[in-house]
Design a protein around this motif. Structure first.
Motif, PDB file in Angstrom:
ATOM      1  N   THR A  48       0.827  -1.209   0.000  1.00 37.12           N
ATOM      2  CA  THR A  48       0.000   0.000   0.000  1.00 37.12           C
ATOM      3  C   THR A  48       0.862   1.260   0.000  1.00 37.12           C
ATOM      4  O   THR A  48       0.490   2.266  -0.617  1.00 37.12           O
ATOM      5  N   ALA A  49       2.023   1.201   0.683  1.00 42.69           N
ATOM      6  CA  ALA A  49       2.927   2.352   0.642  1.00 42.69           C
ATOM      7  C   ALA A  49       3.409   2.609  -0.780  1.00 42.69           C
ATOM      8  O   ALA A  49       3.483   3.766  -1.229  1.00 42.69           O
ATOM      9  N   ALA A  50       3.728   1.534  -1.492  1.00 42.85           N
ATOM     10  CA  ALA A  50       4.151   1.684  -2.890  1.00 42.85           C
ATOM     11  C   ALA A  50       3.041   2.304  -3.729  1.00 42.85           C
ATOM     12  O   ALA A  50       3.294   3.162  -4.588  1.00 42.85           O
ATOM     13  N   CYS A  51       1.795   1.908  -3.460  1.00 41.56           N
ATOM     14  CA  CYS A  51       0.666   2.459  -4.214  1.00 41.56           C
ATOM     15  C   CYS A  51       0.417   3.933  -3.886  1.00 41.56           C
ATOM     16  O   CYS A  51      -0.188   4.661  -4.667  1.00 41.56           O
ATOM     17  N   LEU A  60      -2.540   3.495 -11.371  1.00 36.92           N
ATOM     18  CA  LEU A  60      -3.126   2.205 -11.733  1.00 36.92           C
ATOM     19  C   LEU A  60      -4.174   1.764 -10.722  1.00 36.92           C
ATOM     20  O   LEU A  60      -5.256   1.295 -11.096  1.00 36.92           O
ATOM     21  N   VAL A  61      -3.875   1.921  -9.447  1.00 34.70           N
ATOM     22  CA  VAL A  61      -4.768   1.441  -8.399  1.00 34.70           C
ATOM     23  C   VAL A  61      -5.894   2.427  -8.117  1.00 34.70           C
ATOM     24  O   VAL A  61      -7.059   2.036  -7.974  1.00 34.70           O
ATOM     25  N   GLY A  62      -5.558   3.722  -8.041  1.00 38.83           N
ATOM     26  CA  GLY A  62      -6.570   4.710  -7.701  1.00 38.83           C
ATOM     27  C   GLY A  62      -7.071   4.524  -6.275  1.00 38.83           C
ATOM     28  O   GLY A  62      -6.413   3.908  -5.427  1.00 38.83           O
ATOM     29  N   ARG A  63      -8.250   5.025  -5.963  1.00 35.26           N
ATOM     30  CA  ARG A  63      -8.902   4.848  -4.671  1.00 35.26           C
ATOM     31  C   ARG A  63      -7.925   5.116  -3.515  1.00 35.26           C
ATOM     32  O   ARG A  63      -7.725   4.288  -2.625  1.00 35.26           O
ATOM     33  N   ARG A  64      -7.323   6.291  -3.549  1.00 37.23           N
ATOM     34  CA  ARG A  64      -6.275   6.619  -2.595  1.00 37.23           C
ATOM     35  C   ARG A  64      -6.767   6.543  -1.142  1.00 37.23           C
ATOM     36  O   ARG A  64      -6.047   6.064  -0.265  1.00 37.23           O
ATOM     37  N   ARG A  65      -7.984   6.994  -0.902  1.00 37.91           N
ATOM     38  CA  ARG A  65      -8.492   6.986   0.474  1.00 37.91           C
ATOM     39  C   ARG A  65      -8.576   5.564   1.019  1.00 37.91           C
ATOM     40  O   ARG A  65      -8.217   5.310   2.177  1.00 37.91           O
ATOM     41  N   LEU A  66      -9.028   4.630   0.193  1.00 39.59           N
ATOM     42  CA  LEU A  66      -9.109   3.231   0.627  1.00 39.59           C
ATOM     43  C   LEU A  66      -7.710   2.670   0.889  1.00 39.59           C
ATOM     44  O   LEU A  66      -7.486   1.963   1.887  1.00 39.59           O
ATOM     45  N   VAL A  67      -6.761   3.003   0.017  1.00 42.85           N
ATOM     46  CA  VAL A  67      -5.389   2.517   0.185  1.00 42.85           C
ATOM     47  C   VAL A  67      -4.795   3.057   1.486  1.00 42.85           C
ATOM     48  O   VAL A  67      -4.131   2.332   2.237  1.00 42.85           O
ATOM     49  N   VAL A  68      -5.048   4.336   1.767  1.00 47.85           N
ATOM     50  CA  VAL A  68      -4.557   4.932   3.018  1.00 47.85           C
ATOM     51  C   VAL A  68      -5.159   4.211   4.224  1.00 47.85           C
ATOM     52  O   VAL A  68      -4.459   3.896   5.199  1.00 47.85           O
ATOM     53  N   THR A  69      -6.443   3.925   4.171  1.00 52.64           N
ATOM     54  CA  THR A  69      -7.112   3.251   5.285  1.00 52.64           C
ATOM     55  C   THR A  69      -6.523   1.869   5.530  1.00 52.64           C
ATOM     56  O   THR A  69      -6.238   1.481   6.674  1.00 52.64           O
ATOM     57  N   VAL A  70      -6.328   1.104   4.459  1.00 53.76           N
ATOM     58  CA  VAL A  70      -5.741  -0.236   4.590  1.00 53.76           C
ATOM     59  C   VAL A  70      -4.326  -0.134   5.150  1.00 53.76           C
ATOM     60  O   VAL A  70      -3.931  -0.909   6.042  1.00 53.76           O
TER      61      VAL A  70
END
Length: 222
Positions: A48-51, A60-70
């Protein structure tokens, strides 16, 4: 009735039992569980840090808020497997071994520097102890700096800036060291089998961890 070979009491008593002849109990189930869960959380944090920081991956992944939460919740959960595992005697015994350096460990390091094929080691060699201590230390620092970045009211902006710098560069170091750990594990299928099933070959134990093998044999013969 025979107890299962990966029970904590087998580890502490030094029983030389295994599920099949020629194999030796190395890691009890709580130790394997703690290792796998911590590894999964750490890899998720790194992914997730890489994303979040690598632009092509972020796009590519998008959805930054979800990635931050995870990322945040996996980071906060990092110490949990170890803390839960410490309820079991087997993990406490291994943690005690990993936290102590002995003359045997210094001999192992000298053998590595001189490229001596015989490297004396107990259940854990000096390299494994250093890696375990590095992992624990970096885990605590990453969780602490991550909290400062996430809970902005805990510290002034200058402290959060410093925490961000430490967190980001330490994460890069963790990624490099973790890649090295995975590479070494990939070169030793018996070590991977030991972490997956708890059992290792007796000949492998005698070759890679000779003093641990002798210690277990002595305990069995008492």
């Amino acid at each position: 009735m025979r107890r299962p070979p990966d029970s904590a009491s087998d580890v502490e008593s030094g029983s030389d039992s295994g599920s099949e002849s020629g194999r030796l109990l190395r890691f009890a189930r709580p130790v394997r569980w703690a290792h796998r869960t911590t590894a999964a959380l750490m890899l998720m944090c790194l992914a997730t840090a890489a994303c979040l920081y690598v632009t092509p991956l972020a796009e590519l992944v998008g959805r930054r808020r979800l990635v931050v939460t995870v990322h945040v919740w996996c980071g906060l959960a990092l110490p949990v497997p170890l803390l839960c595992g410490l309820l079991f005697r087997a993990l406490r015994a291994d943690a005690a071994r990993l936290s102590r350096f002995t003359p045997l460990d210094r001999a192992w390091l000298r053998a590595v520097r001189s490229r001596d094929p015989y490297r004396p080691a107990g259940k854990f060699n000096a390299g494994q102890k250093l890696y375990a201590q590095w992992t624990l230390g970096t885990m605590l620092v990453l969780v602490g700096t991550g909290l400062l970045m996430w809970l902005t009211h805990l510290a002034p902006p200058s402290a959060r800036t410093g925490a961000t710098f430490v967190h980001d560069w330490l994460a890069v170091a963790v990624a490099v060291v973790t890649a090295g750990h995975i590479r070494m594990a990939a070169r030793d299928p018996e070590a991977r089998l030991g972490m997956r099933t708890g059992l290792v070959d007796r000949d492998w134990a005698a070759r890679e961890h000779p003093h641990w093998r002798r210690e277990r044999r002595a305990l069995t013969e008492r």
